[in-house]
Design a protein around this motif. Structure first.
Motif, short mmCIF file in Angstrom:
data_model
loop_
_atom_site.label_atom_id
_atom_site.label_comp_id
_atom_site.label_asym_id
_atom_site.label_seq_id
_atom_site.Cartn_x
_atom_site.Cartn_y
_atom_site.Cartn_z
N MET A 95 70.53 51.74 36.22
CA MET A 95 69.80 50.55 36.63
C MET A 95 69.13 50.79 37.99
SD MET A 95 69.69 46.86 35.95
CE MET A 95 71.16 46.56 35.08
N THR A 96 69.79 51.53 38.89
CA THR A 96 69.20 51.77 40.20
C THR A 96 68.00 52.71 40.13
OG1 THR A 96 70.81 53.52 40.59
CG2 THR A 96 71.30 51.33 41.52
N ALA A 97 67.95 53.58 39.12
CA ALA A 97 66.80 54.47 38.95
C ALA A 97 65.55 53.67 38.54
CB ALA A 97 67.10 55.55 37.92
N ALA A 98 65.79 52.54 37.90
CA ALA A 98 64.66 51.72 37.46
C ALA A 98 64.07 50.90 38.60
CB ALA A 98 65.10 50.79 36.34
N ARG A 99 64.81 50.67 39.67
CA ARG A 99 64.33 49.84 40.78
C ARG A 99 63.04 50.36 41.41
NH1 ARG A 99 66.94 44.81 41.51
NH2 ARG A 99 68.98 45.08 40.60
N PRO A 100 62.93 51.68 41.74
CA PRO A 100 61.65 52.14 42.32
C PRO A 100 60.47 51.96 41.37
CG PRO A 100 63.38 53.76 42.71
CD PRO A 100 63.94 52.73 41.78
N ARG A 101 60.71 52.15 40.08
CA ARG A 101 59.64 51.94 39.11
C ARG A 101 59.25 50.46 39.05
NH1 ARG A 101 62.01 55.74 34.50
NH2 ARG A 101 63.73 54.37 34.99
N LEU A 102 60.25 49.56 39.13
CA LEU A 102 59.95 48.14 39.13
C LEU A 102 59.16 47.75 40.37
CD1 LEU A 102 63.23 46.48 37.77
CD2 LEU A 102 61.01 46.65 36.66
N ARG A 103 59.51 48.33 41.52
CA ARG A 103 58.78 48.03 42.75
C ARG A 103 57.33 48.52 42.65
NH1 ARG A 103 63.43 49.98 45.72
NH2 ARG A 103 64.73 48.18 46.13
N LYS A 104 57.15 49.72 42.12
CA LYS A 104 55.81 50.28 41.98
C LYS A 104 54.99 49.43 41.00
CE LYS A 104 53.60 54.74 41.26
NZ LYS A 104 53.79 56.14 40.94
N LEU A 105 55.59 49.05 39.89
CA LEU A 105 54.92 48.19 38.92
C LEU A 105 54.63 46.83 39.55
CD1 LEU A 105 53.89 47.78 36.04
CD2 LEU A 105 56.18 46.99 35.44
N GLY A 106 55.57 46.32 40.33
CA GLY A 106 55.38 45.04 40.99
C GLY A 106 54.21 45.06 41.95
N ARG A 107 54.07 46.16 42.69
CA ARG A 107 52.93 46.28 43.61
C ARG A 107 51.61 46.33 42.84
NH1 ARG A 107 56.58 49.53 46.51
NH2 ARG A 107 55.81 51.45 45.55
N ALA A 108 51.60 47.05 41.72
CA ALA A 108 50.38 47.12 40.90
C ALA A 108 50.04 45.75 40.32
CB ALA A 108 50.55 48.15 39.79
N LEU A 109 51.04 45.03 39.84
CA LEU A 109 50.78 43.71 39.28
C LEU A 109 50.42 42.70 40.37
CD1 LEU A 109 53.48 43.51 36.48
CD2 LEU A 109 51.04 43.96 36.27
N SER A 110 50.95 42.89 41.55
CA SER A 110 50.57 42.05 42.67
C SER A 110 49.10 42.26 43.02
CB SER A 110 51.46 42.35 43.88
OG SER A 110 51.10 41.54 44.96
N ALA A 111 48.66 43.52 43.00
CA ALA A 111 47.25 43.82 43.27
C ALA A 111 46.37 43.22 42.16
CB ALA A 111 47.04 45.32 43.36
N LEU A 112 46.81 43.30 40.92
CA LEU A 112 46.07 42.72 39.80
C LEU A 112 45.98 41.20 39.96
CD1 LEU A 112 44.69 43.11 37.02
CD2 LEU A 112 46.95 42.89 35.99
N SER A 113 47.08 40.59 40.34
CA SER A 113 47.12 39.14 40.55
C SER A 113 46.19 38.73 41.69
CB SER A 113 48.55 38.70 40.85
OG SER A 113 48.60 37.34 41.17
N THR A 114 46.21 39.49 42.77
CA THR A 114 45.33 39.19 43.91
C THR A 114 43.86 39.34 43.51
OG1 THR A 114 47.04 39.90 45.45
CG2 THR A 114 44.79 39.83 46.29
N ALA A 115 43.55 40.39 42.77
CA ALA A 115 42.17 40.58 42.31
C ALA A 115 41.74 39.42 41.42
CB ALA A 115 42.05 41.91 41.58
N ALA A 116 42.61 38.98 40.53
CA ALA A 116 42.28 37.85 39.65
C ALA A 116 42.07 36.58 40.46
CB ALA A 116 43.40 37.65 38.62
N LEU A 117 42.89 36.40 41.50
CA LEU A 117 42.75 35.21 42.34
C LEU A 117 41.43 35.23 43.11
CD1 LEU A 117 44.17 32.64 43.28
CD2 LEU A 117 45.17 34.00 45.14
N TYR A 118 41.07 36.37 43.68
CA TYR A 118 39.80 36.48 44.40
C TYR A 118 38.61 36.31 43.46
CZ TYR A 118 41.85 37.78 48.86
OH TYR A 118 42.55 37.76 50.04
N LEU A 119 38.70 36.87 42.27
CA LEU A 119 37.63 36.72 41.30
C LEU A 119 37.49 35.25 40.89
CD1 LEU A 119 35.48 38.27 39.71
CD2 LEU A 119 37.19 38.61 37.91
N ALA A 120 38.63 34.58 40.68
CA ALA A 120 38.59 33.16 40.34
C ALA A 120 37.97 32.35 41.48
CB ALA A 120 40.00 32.65 40.04
N GLY A 121 38.32 32.67 42.70
CA GLY A 121 37.74 31.98 43.85
C GLY A 121 36.24 32.22 43.96
N PHE A 122 35.82 33.45 43.72
CA PHE A 122 34.39 33.76 43.74
C PHE A 122 33.65 32.97 42.67
CE2 PHE A 122 30.89 36.41 42.08
CZ PHE A 122 30.05 36.37 43.19
#
Length: 186
Positions: free
Chosen positions: A1-28
């Motif tokens: 389970m601890t080996a999966a944590r870095p992958r979850l963090r990396k995926l979380g950062r990517a999804l956070s960037a995707l979410s931010t991009a979607a939010l900025y696009l929606a605002g535009f």
């Protein structure tokens, strides 16, 4: 389970960037839609002339910012919920109810993707006369928003069941609420 944590963090950062991009696009798109409607009002009531393209373009942009914004709302846990039962359940039960909620959101989003894609394909051959684009383009926002909601709902499920307390911000612990006698009136 601890080996999966870095992958979850990396995926979380990517999804956070995707979410931010979607939010900025929606605002535009919201700002652009507001400019289109303002132009329509100006030309109609000041110049006594009407643009045929402004209303369909504004509605087109509105669908995009609604669906992109709702996907971000799912990820950030700002969507509507009916949390009355959570007030009386023990903490362990809340995890299961929130999981059921995320599964319902996931099922709805899958429906958005499947049926939205059918609408896109069925109406692609027709043209929107005022914009000159395929009629099916109106429904791409449904598919895109649904796909983002699927991704974000799956993220919530994976995080919750891997031990991350994603519901900490919406902790409905009645013991933390002060009694009516301890609240100072202003």
């Amino acid at each position: 389970m601890t080996a999966a944590r870095p992958r979850l963090r990396k995926l979380g950062r990517a999804l956070s960037a995707l979410s931010t991009a979607a939010l900025y696009l929606a605002g535009f798109f919201l700002v652009l839609m507001t400019l289109f409607v303002g132009w329509q009002v100006f030309t109609r009531y000041v110049l006594n002339w009407s643009n045929a393209w402004t209303e369909p373009a504004a509605v087109f942009l509105m669908s995009w910012f609604i669906f992109l914004g709702s996907a971000v709302g799912i990820r950030e846990n700002y969507h509507l919920g009916f949390d009355v039962l959570l007030y009386v359940l023990p903490r362990s039960g809340k995890k299961y109810l929130r999981t059921i909620s995320d599964l319902v959101v996931l099922a709805f989003a899958l429906g958005m993707v499947v049926y939205g894609m059918q609408l896109v394909l069925l109406s692609w051959a027709a043209r929107m006369p005022t914009l000159g684009i395929p009629e099916g383009a109106k429904y791409i926002s449904v598919v895109a928003g649904g796909a983002l909601i699927v991704i974000f709902a799956l993220e919530r499920l994976v995080l919750r069941w891997s031990g991350v307390d994603i519901d900490a911000d919406v902790n409905l612990d009645l013991d933390a609420v002060p009694d009516a006698g301890t609240v100072k009136e202003v």
